[in-house]
Motif scaffolding. Structure first.
Motif, short mmCIF file in Angstrom:
data_model
loop_
_atom_site.label_atom_id
_atom_site.label_comp_id
_atom_site.label_asym_id
_atom_site.label_seq_id
_atom_site.Cartn_x
_atom_site.Cartn_y
_atom_site.Cartn_z
N UNK A 24 -48.29 -30.35 6.68
CA UNK A 24 -47.30 -29.68 5.84
C UNK A 24 -46.44 -28.72 6.66
N UNK A 25 -45.34 -28.29 6.04
CA UNK A 25 -44.43 -27.28 6.55
C UNK A 25 -43.88 -27.58 7.95
N UNK A 26 -43.30 -28.74 8.13
CA UNK A 26 -42.66 -29.03 9.40
C UNK A 26 -41.30 -28.35 9.48
N UNK A 27 -40.73 -28.26 10.67
CA UNK A 27 -39.37 -27.74 10.78
C UNK A 27 -38.38 -28.71 10.17
N UNK A 28 -37.26 -28.20 9.71
CA UNK A 28 -36.14 -29.02 9.25
C UNK A 28 -35.16 -29.13 10.42
N UNK A 29 -34.84 -30.35 10.82
CA UNK A 29 -34.12 -30.58 12.07
C UNK A 29 -32.63 -30.82 11.86
N UNK A 30 -31.84 -30.18 12.70
CA UNK A 30 -30.43 -30.49 12.84
C UNK A 30 -30.25 -31.31 14.12
N UNK A 31 -29.06 -31.87 14.29
CA UNK A 31 -28.78 -32.67 15.48
C UNK A 31 -28.92 -31.80 16.73
N UNK A 32 -29.68 -32.24 17.74
CA UNK A 32 -29.94 -31.40 18.92
C UNK A 32 -28.90 -31.52 20.03
N UNK A 33 -27.69 -31.88 19.68
CA UNK A 33 -26.65 -32.11 20.68
C UNK A 33 -25.30 -31.90 20.02
N UNK A 34 -24.36 -31.33 20.77
CA UNK A 34 -23.05 -31.00 20.24
C UNK A 34 -22.11 -32.18 20.41
N UNK A 35 -22.27 -33.17 19.53
CA UNK A 35 -21.43 -34.36 19.56
C UNK A 35 -21.27 -34.87 18.15
N UNK A 36 -20.41 -35.86 17.97
CA UNK A 36 -20.17 -36.45 16.65
C UNK A 36 -20.74 -37.86 16.66
N UNK A 37 -21.79 -38.07 15.87
CA UNK A 37 -22.40 -39.39 15.81
C UNK A 37 -21.38 -40.43 15.34
N UNK A 38 -21.37 -41.56 16.05
CA UNK A 38 -20.44 -42.62 15.71
C UNK A 38 -19.08 -42.47 16.36
N UNK A 39 -18.86 -41.34 17.04
CA UNK A 39 -17.59 -41.14 17.75
C UNK A 39 -17.82 -40.82 19.23
N UNK A 40 -18.58 -39.77 19.50
CA UNK A 40 -18.81 -39.35 20.89
C UNK A 40 -20.26 -39.51 21.30
N UNK A 41 -21.11 -39.99 20.41
CA UNK A 41 -22.52 -40.23 20.73
C UNK A 41 -23.11 -41.16 19.68
N UNK A 42 -24.32 -41.62 19.93
CA UNK A 42 -25.01 -42.51 19.00
C UNK A 42 -26.50 -42.45 19.29
N UNK A 43 -27.33 -42.85 18.32
CA UNK A 43 -28.78 -42.93 18.52
C UNK A 43 -29.10 -44.30 19.08
#
Length: 328
Positions: A24-43
């Motif tokens: 229980x109680x895991x962290x809530x994650x934001x994107x760990x990189x300053x980019x725009x998914x689908x434009x300047x980066x991708x998974x």
């Protein structure tokens, strides 16, 4: 992945294992990189959900590698890395360890043994309490901006995307750990989610999943045979000035209307740029494009090609290829 400016770092990394159900109680994650998914980066790669040899991602798709222990978010190009892209804290916490000083050099078969035990490269590990930690790998040498014991908020800059450790493409590898065991942030409960959307998992807003991608790209001296593309036999690492330059990309699970873009550049600038729309793609396919050598021959030096796969203007995958033109 180890010793750093923190005695517990090596132990924490050595305890990494296959994905396990999270508490229980895991962290809530934001994107760990300053980019725009689908434009300047991708998974590109996800946690390997296959406990044995082989690999599968959390949807049972192809986007993982055997024993891959994190989520890889990849930049669109080396040029983007050189311009500087920030790695960001995905959630608030305390810096537990850092490592810096490793070179930003793409790994090769010849250099892989020299980084054994330090595959994570320049890195930061953040403690979020309750046994939860996040790990940020492959950062640029000299770029880390935080130190052990420092409190960070979500979105704080940790350093820059680099090319250190076990990588040959600029990206950040995000590892999520609970009590030393790897957790898939897209499927923290390790449920059977084959072929379905598992929800946001640990993410505040989970990145979209795309089944399609690129296996590889390479240079050849002509349009290669598909079997040679799949085996790697088509790839040409070096050539002479009179050799035709042909770039190919190997795609999986494309849809009609997806676009492949193939570009190449060298010491004198752009060699070619070509775009092809996939009208009736198969489960696997490849496309190739190239140019004959000019009458004077290619200028000796390093050449790089990029193959991009986009869908309705959204970047899905990128692969690069390098070739060296040597003097006659």
């Amino acid at each position: 992945m180890r010793p750093l400016n923190g005695a517990g770092f090596a132990l924490a990394i050595s305890l990494l294992s296959a994905a396990v159900p999270a508490a229980a109680e895991p962290p809530v994650l934001d994107l760990p990189i300053d980019c725009v998914l689908g434009q300047t980066c991708y998974v590109e790669d996800y946690v390997d959900a296959d406990p044995g040899p082989g690999q599968r991602d959390y949807t049972c798709g192809l986007k993982s590698r055997d024993d891959h222990r994190g989520t890889d978010i990849v930049l669109i190009s080396f040029e983007a890395m050189e311009a500087g892209v920030n790695v960001l804290a995905a959630a608030p916490g305390t810096v537990a360890a850092t490592r810096d000083g490793m070179e930003d050099v793409a790994v090769t078969d010849a250099t892989r043994a020299s980084i054994e035990g330090r595959e994570c490269g320049n890195a930061v590990r953040i403690d979020h309490g309750g046994g939860w930690q996040t790990l940020y790998c492959h950062m640029a040498r000299g770029s880390i901006t935080v130190e052990t014991g420092q409190q960070v908020a979500a979105g704080d800059v940790l350093g820059l995307v680099g090319l250190s450790g076990l990588t040959n493409v600029p990206h950040v590898h995000l590892g999520v750990l609970k009590d030393g065991a790897i957790v898939d942030p897209f499927n923290p409960e390790n449920r059977d989610t084959c072929g379905v959307n598992a929800g946001d998992g640990l993410w505040r807003d989970a990145p979209d999943y795309d089944r399609a991608g690129l296996f590889t790209a390479g240079f050849s001296n002509g349009v290669p045979d598909f079997e040679d593309v799949k085996s790697g036999a088509a790839r040409l690492p070096a050539a002479t000035p009179d050799t035709p330059l042909v770039l190919y990309g190997h795609v999986f699970y494309a849809r009609p209307g997806d676009v492949m873009t193939l570009t190449a550049s060298g010491p004198e600038g752009e060699v070619f740029a070509h775009e092809v729309t996939l009208e009736d793609p198969q489960a696997q396919l490849f496309r190739a494009y190239g140019r004959r050598a000019p009458q004077s021959g290619w200028q000796p030096g390093a050449y790089r090609g990029y193959v991009q796969l986009t869908r309705e203007g959204r970047l899905i995958a990128v692969r690069h290829a390098d070739i060296t033109i040597s003097p006659n």
